[in-house]
Motif scaffolding. Sequence first.
Motif, PDB file in Angstrom:
ATOM      1  N   UNK C  96      53.649  39.389  40.659  1.00 28.26           N
ATOM      2  CA  UNK C  96      52.381  38.925  40.083  1.00 28.26           C
ATOM      3  C   UNK C  96      52.267  37.433  40.366  1.00 28.26           C
ATOM      4  N   UNK C  97      51.122  37.048  40.912  1.00 25.39           N
ATOM      5  CA  UNK C  97      50.892  35.629  41.190  1.00 25.39           C
ATOM      6  C   UNK C  97      49.891  35.108  40.167  1.00 25.39           C
ATOM      7  N   UNK C  98      50.256  34.003  39.570  1.00 24.43           N
ATOM      8  CA  UNK C  98      49.428  33.433  38.504  1.00 24.43           C
ATOM      9  C   UNK C  98      48.619  32.257  39.019  1.00 24.43           C
ATOM     10  N   UNK C  99      47.344  32.247  38.629  1.00 21.50           N
ATOM     11  CA  UNK C  99      46.450  31.129  38.947  1.00 21.50           C
ATOM     12  C   UNK C  99      46.336  30.270  37.699  1.00 21.50           C
ATOM     13  N   UNK C 101      45.282  27.658  34.771  1.00 23.55           N
ATOM     14  CA  UNK C 101      43.992  27.523  34.076  1.00 23.55           C
ATOM     15  C   UNK C 101      43.092  26.476  34.716  1.00 23.55           C
ATOM     16  N   UNK C 102      43.659  25.303  35.049  1.00 24.89           N
ATOM     17  CA  UNK C 102      42.819  24.251  35.618  1.00 24.89           C
ATOM     18  C   UNK C 102      42.233  24.677  36.972  1.00 24.89           C
ATOM     19  N   UNK C 103      42.878  25.637  37.629  1.00 24.12           N
ATOM     20  CA  UNK C 103      42.492  26.032  38.979  1.00 24.12           C
ATOM     21  C   UNK C 103      41.701  27.342  39.004  1.00 24.12           C
ATOM     22  N   UNK C 104      41.305  27.819  37.821  1.00 20.13           N
ATOM     23  CA  UNK C 104      40.727  29.169  37.760  1.00 20.13           C
ATOM     24  C   UNK C 104      39.386  29.296  38.460  1.00 20.13           C
ATOM     25  N   UNK C 105      38.759  28.171  38.762  1.00 20.59           N
ATOM     26  CA  UNK C 105      37.473  28.239  39.472  1.00 20.59           C
ATOM     27  C   UNK C 105      37.611  27.902  40.956  1.00 20.59           C
ATOM     28  N   UNK C 106      38.828  27.660  41.444  1.00 18.25           N
ATOM     29  CA  UNK C 106      39.024  27.301  42.857  1.00 18.25           C
ATOM     30  C   UNK C 106      38.924  28.567  43.712  1.00 18.25           C
ATOM     31  N   UNK C 107      37.787  28.731  44.323  1.00 14.17           N
ATOM     32  CA  UNK C 107      37.483  29.974  45.039  1.00 14.17           C
ATOM     33  C   UNK C 107      38.551  30.323  46.072  1.00 14.17           C
ATOM     34  N   UNK C 108      38.956  29.363  46.892  1.00 14.88           N
ATOM     35  CA  UNK C 108      39.940  29.647  47.940  1.00 14.88           C
ATOM     36  C   UNK C 108      41.254  30.159  47.366  1.00 14.88           C
ATOM     37  N   UNK C 116      46.586  38.946  48.771  1.00 11.80           N
ATOM     38  CA  UNK C 116      47.987  39.351  48.974  1.00 11.80           C
ATOM     39  C   UNK C 116      48.227  40.780  48.503  1.00 11.80           C
ATOM     40  N   UNK C 117      47.326  41.302  47.677  1.00  7.41           N
ATOM     41  CA  UNK C 117      47.538  42.638  47.122  1.00  7.41           C
ATOM     42  C   UNK C 117      48.488  42.654  45.929  1.00  7.41           C
ATOM     43  N   UNK C 118      49.080  41.518  45.647  1.00  5.98           N
ATOM     44  CA  UNK C 118      49.951  41.431  44.468  1.00  5.98           C
ATOM     45  C   UNK C 118      49.105  41.426  43.195  1.00  5.98           C
ATOM     46  N   UNK C 119      49.731  41.634  42.054  1.00  4.88           N
ATOM     47  CA  UNK C 119      49.013  41.475  40.805  1.00  4.88           C
ATOM     48  C   UNK C 119      48.533  40.038  40.647  1.00  4.88           C
ATOM     49  N   UNK C 120      47.378  39.873  40.035  1.00  5.16           N
ATOM     50  CA  UNK C 120      46.795  38.546  39.847  1.00  5.16           C
ATOM     51  C   UNK C 120      46.745  38.266  38.344  1.00  5.16           C
ATOM     52  N   UNK C 121      47.359  37.181  37.915  1.00  6.94           N
ATOM     53  CA  UNK C 121      47.183  36.740  36.538  1.00  6.94           C
ATOM     54  C   UNK C 121      46.343  35.480  36.550  1.00  6.94           C
ATOM     55  N   UNK C 148      43.720  42.617  38.278  1.00  3.30           N
ATOM     56  CA  UNK C 148      43.540  41.273  37.752  1.00  3.30           C
ATOM     57  C   UNK C 148      43.717  41.305  36.235  1.00  3.30           C
ATOM     58  N   UNK C 149      44.576  40.452  35.778  1.00  4.55           N
ATOM     59  CA  UNK C 149      44.764  40.257  34.346  1.00  4.55           C
ATOM     60  C   UNK C 149      44.200  38.878  34.034  1.00  4.55           C
ATOM     61  N   UNK C 150      43.385  38.789  33.001  1.00  7.99           N
ATOM     62  CA  UNK C 150      42.820  37.496  32.616  1.00  7.99           C
ATOM     63  C   UNK C 150      43.546  37.027  31.360  1.00  7.99           C
TER      64      UNK C 150
END
Lengths: 262, 262, 262, 262
Positions: C96-99, C101-108, C116-121, C148-150
């Motif tokens: 699981x790759x975590x994004x 909080x400060x970067x949660x709007x960085x589209x790229x 990547x197909x991995x889980x997204x947190x 996607x887990x929020x």
Amino acid sequence: GQKLFVIAGPDSIESEDMALRHAWMLKEITGRLGVPYAFKCSYDKANRTSGKSFRGPGLKEGLRILKRIRDEVGVPVLTDVHETSHVGPASEVVDIIQIPAFLCRQTDLVEAVARTGKGVNLKKGQFVAPKDIVHSARKAFEAGNPNVLVTERGSTFGYNNLVVDMRGFAQMRDAGLAVCFDATHSVQLPSAGNGETAGERRFVSLLARSAAAAGIDALFTEVHEDPDRALCDGPCSLNPQMFEDVVRNVLSIRRVLGHEPG
Amino acid sequence: GQKLFVIAGPDSIESEDMALRHAWMLKEITGRLGVPYAFKCSYDKANRTSGKSFRGPGLKEGLRILKRIRDEVGVPVLTDVHETSHVGPASEVVDIIQIPAFLCRQTDLVEAVARTGKGVNLKKGQFVAPKDIVHSARKAFEAGNPNVLVTERGSTFGYNNLVVDMRGFAQMRDAGLAVCFDATHSVQLPSAGNGETAGERRFVSLLARSAAAAGIDALFTEVHEDPDRALCDGPCSLNPQMFEDVVRNVLSIRRVLGHEPG
Amino acid sequence: GQKLFVIAGPDSIESEDMALRHAWMLKEITGRLGVPYAFKCSYDKANRTSGKSFRGPGLKEGLRILKRIRDEVGVPVLTDVHETSHVGPASEVVDIIQIPAFLCRQTDLVEAVARTGKGVNLKKGQFVAPKDIVHSARKAFEAGNPNVLVTERGSTFGYNNLVVDMRGFAQMRDAGLAVCFDATHSVQLPSAGNGETAGERRFVSLLARSAAAAGIDALFTEVHEDPDRALCDGPCSLNPQMFEDVVRNVLSIRRVLGHEPG
Amino acid sequence: GQKLFVIAGPDSIESEDMALRHAWMLKEITGRLGVPYAFKCSYDKANRTSGKSFRGPGLKEGLRILKRIRDEVGVPVLTDVHETSHVGPASEVVDIIQIPAFLCRQTDLVEAVARTGKGVNLKKGQFVAPKDIVHSARKAFEAGNPNVLVTERGSTFGYNNLVVDMRGFAQMRDAGLAVCFDATHSVQLPSAGNGETAGERRFVSLLARSAAAAGIDALFTEVHEDPDRALCDGPCSLNPQMFEDVVRNVLSIRRVLGHEPG
């Protein structure tokens, strides 16, 4: 533009002499600056953080002193009321009756104050959006009183802090309201002291300038000859020299923006 | 743990029959659930957004109806007061006198209510941090009344919105206070309607569960037989079935956490 | 209801031994409690208040350690990335790759992680309303990744404080999102220390219980064998016993509300 | 006082012609007003609410256009970067590199930008208190770059709203920082549109005046020849006439307060 109206005075009547002295002093300063002026002073601090704090001389003695100031100093006088039963006695003495911010939604109080025909200074609650205070003002209008001034004194911003949203001045004016900026209470840090409300005097001038640049009809500020010894809200009060400087700056900004005649 | 105390009723007395009917219904439901209960109803909505909104039967008629409910239904009764002059008459009828959130810092009102010896339900102002409401409660304690319940009803969060800070329940309990959660008024969206306060009923149950999990002594919720036709705060009110479900969930959570005896 | 998913681990990799030890310990505890579990640890603390604070072993060494944990301990592994260039290397190791909080709007970044197909947190920014995080999640969905887990971790509330709005869990679930509660970072007091972010560990359990009562799919909490000596976010971290107690309470609440199977 | 520095330009490079045209136009206006000026334009909108929104020409093409503007129009150029890999290429073209608000705590990015020796414009995060942004600025100072401008662009205030706390300008200046006011992004209503960030252009002038009265070193505002057709942040952008009026008002206030030389 219309001339800035200034409301100033010590937070509370600490003694008869003290109140009279401040009224003369502020009349002199505002006279010299050429601004219309009303003397503000509270006879009762009804919502202190602690029940043991200084409250003032009370309704009867306070109104006697305010009447003496009105008669002898020859200035319009403003004070705040806390229950409908105070409205009648207050209206016999003062020119402008102020509705405290916490009470700005109390329909009976707003209507009772409005019905006196005196000027109404409606403080905007710290929990009221600028666009919503018109509902409270309308209670006064519908009671037949068009002379309503709405006073900004900061919005709740997290705990123990207030923020002044400068957009609010335009929103309130767009709603047809005359707006005043209370630079003193806007720098309060509610309950942030040790069982007391603290304040940051150093921001009074800054916020008054910003509000003037945003556009206001009136300025409210508390002044004390020795703020560090004031019995209430000293940390937010200006001394006389600071007050004069603030009013000068506010007037300069108003003139350059074409808000002030002359 | 101690048993959860429940305060419930319609927002306001829409008619004598309606109030009586609700008191019987809520006594029946809470009796079946085995929770101690007090009937809540207001005789006057003193701080509506608009001056033209429904306010209720007023002090005298309202207290007559509340007395009849207390006598005939046999439940403790709670109502809110708005000026010190209401305190005496209210104290002759009701078991618990409530101090509205906007008025929670009004020293005279808090002291007058406390001096009656009745239970005091002190609503925490939307502008007061959890750790600071103890100052208001202390005004009641120092007036000789230890029976003070402090009620959370949300904190100002930007404009037209409230947020419930669950940490506050622990902070208030750590300060020695008994705490109640008002699930109804916490879902208000102040002045967000068209000159009215809106509300989100769908969050009442969620917030009540969260508060129960945080730890509370009492739960306050408004119940109306037909919330969409309620004359005040309908969007925030539960219907009877929702109320029963909420209390059941709250009790389940309390039991599993060891907060509820039995 | 579905089984609660637990994400836990020390804030950062303080050493290889330390990380391995914590992974075994947390696998043992969660195994005993019967909850699905992923090990969380950061290789780089990329946004500390001060530029001089501890940051961790860096990408390459950190991923080597996380791979060893995944292989030897046999647990899914989660870590957070800070630039798109980290995404490829991280995806070769973690589940699981975590994004942040400060970067949660960085589209790229969101899209690269999703691809990547991995889980997204996806951590919800402190500046994002619950109903708005769906826009960020949609960036991941539209990149072809439904997993996607929020994660809620508090909303900005004045200065140096966060508040958890429990209504948000329902709003996010209503938007079709799987939601996690990060009980650790929700008790941060951003920058409130002396050039550091402080925190209130004592509220972790309370907020986790409240969130569980509101309804969550996953729980995130940082655990350290000796929180007061942790090199980052120690004031917010639980010790192992506290962690076990929190998970037990959360599970109890979920069971009694019918959120947890079994 | 020092002369006000103005940063202005369209939000993003919509086309090469469009960017050049705006640079000439703004050079002409600021030249006429006698204010030092830098052209601002983004090559990539990296954090739009929706992943489907317009983003711009990208790094390579964007920098080519900015270089042409710098060479042909003869103005300093500012752009914002989103990952450390952009910093090198950007530093070969622009005079001032901007760190976006959401990224203001990303240590690597701040240090990489600082190490270029170019001017640094550090946007203050919507989640950062004025007194705390000094920690981020210090990361740049400690990387050897003293030329840091800190830009206010509003603080998170409830959901979907920002407020500008005018006290912050004094707090940041007291911390030794040069401060800029971004009047454009301060009027954003984040995500308040239908999957887009809305904005209130009508408050740009008001807030710029208030900030000038509080005391600033620089003013940042986005200008578009036809704001309602702008591809990003149009609702917050000024048209050229509005821009000229805002700068004139700001200069007038600065002069009358003695903040502007001459």
